[in-house]
Design an enzyme around this catalytic site. Sequence first.
Site, short mmCIF file in Angstrom:
data_model
loop_
_atom_site.label_atom_id
_atom_site.label_comp_id
_atom_site.label_asym_id
_atom_site.label_seq_id
_atom_site.Cartn_x
_atom_site.Cartn_y
_atom_site.Cartn_z
N PRO A 57 0.81 -1.22 0.00
CA PRO A 57 0.00 0.00 0.00
C PRO A 57 0.85 1.27 0.00
CG PRO A 57 -0.78 -1.58 1.64
CD PRO A 57 0.54 -2.06 1.18
N GLU A 58 0.62 2.12 -0.97
CA GLU A 58 1.24 3.43 -1.02
C GLU A 58 0.13 4.43 -1.29
OE1 GLU A 58 5.02 3.75 -2.96
OE2 GLU A 58 5.48 1.63 -2.71
N LYS B 133 -1.02 8.08 3.11
CA LYS B 133 -1.34 6.68 3.34
C LYS B 133 -2.45 6.49 4.37
CE LYS B 133 3.43 5.27 2.28
NZ LYS B 133 4.60 4.50 2.76
N ARG C 120 18.91 -8.86 8.24
CA ARG C 120 17.47 -8.61 8.30
C ARG C 120 17.24 -7.15 8.67
NH1 ARG C 120 12.94 -11.74 8.72
NH2 ARG C 120 11.13 -10.79 9.74
#
Length: 267
Positions: A2-3, A51, A251
């Site tokens: 999602p942007e 957003k 990570r």
Amino acid sequence: MPEGDTVYRAATLLRDTLEGHTLVRSQFRVPQYANLDLSGLTVDRIWPHGKHLFMAVGPHAVHTHLKMEGEWRIYPSGQRWTKPGWQARLVLATTTHEAVGFQLGHVRVTALADAAAATAHLGPDLLRPDWDPREAVRRISAQPDRPIGVALLDQQNLAGIGNIYRSELCFLRGIDPATPVGEATDLPALVDLARRLLHANKDRANRCTTGNLRPGQQLWVYGRDRKPCRRCRTPIEQRILGPTGYLPPRRPTVDERLVFRCPHCQR
């Protein structure tokens, strides 16, 4: 992922279904609002900001954020959901449809008068009519030592850019994402390209930055680690970009995100 364009489409979808309609049922599957009932109230307005997504329901503002995994889906009343029920965090129903927010990263209800305060800290929204490119450039330029890839992702500079657009924008402008803002050339052109890309994709189901809508051809560099650059055939690199520059492979933490670049096209 999602942007800003994804949230814009979600707002359009919800607006077409809910705006102007009275809710016959609401269900908040978050402990804080488990007893809140919006049934009998009308959804007066739905709007995105970067957003973030807002709904004016009677005297309330329902504020949601998709975060990484969130999604809104619309179903005719009585139709079986196409995602697991345990992932639903908010259900809003009219006499004809149900709007279900799955895996929403943020759900909050405030007084409608307080809605604007929730986004007061954000930079100019790339998809709003009151978009201010000069203010966006000013905010980015105020951080000359910060990597341009980090500055673009900061919603306090401009609202709506996520990790995909960050990588694609830097590639299209020939900028290494780790380049300090003070050394990046022509920031106004970069900001203008960001707005044009989001506008081009705000009504598309599948995001595209290359102009080629065929599956697997829509993006220049994002998600293409070790695949050949579409321009020069150099293998694309996947790096971790932290607050001050590239980091050794590991990570990523919360403040570190993967970024993709062509080492030849983005010197």
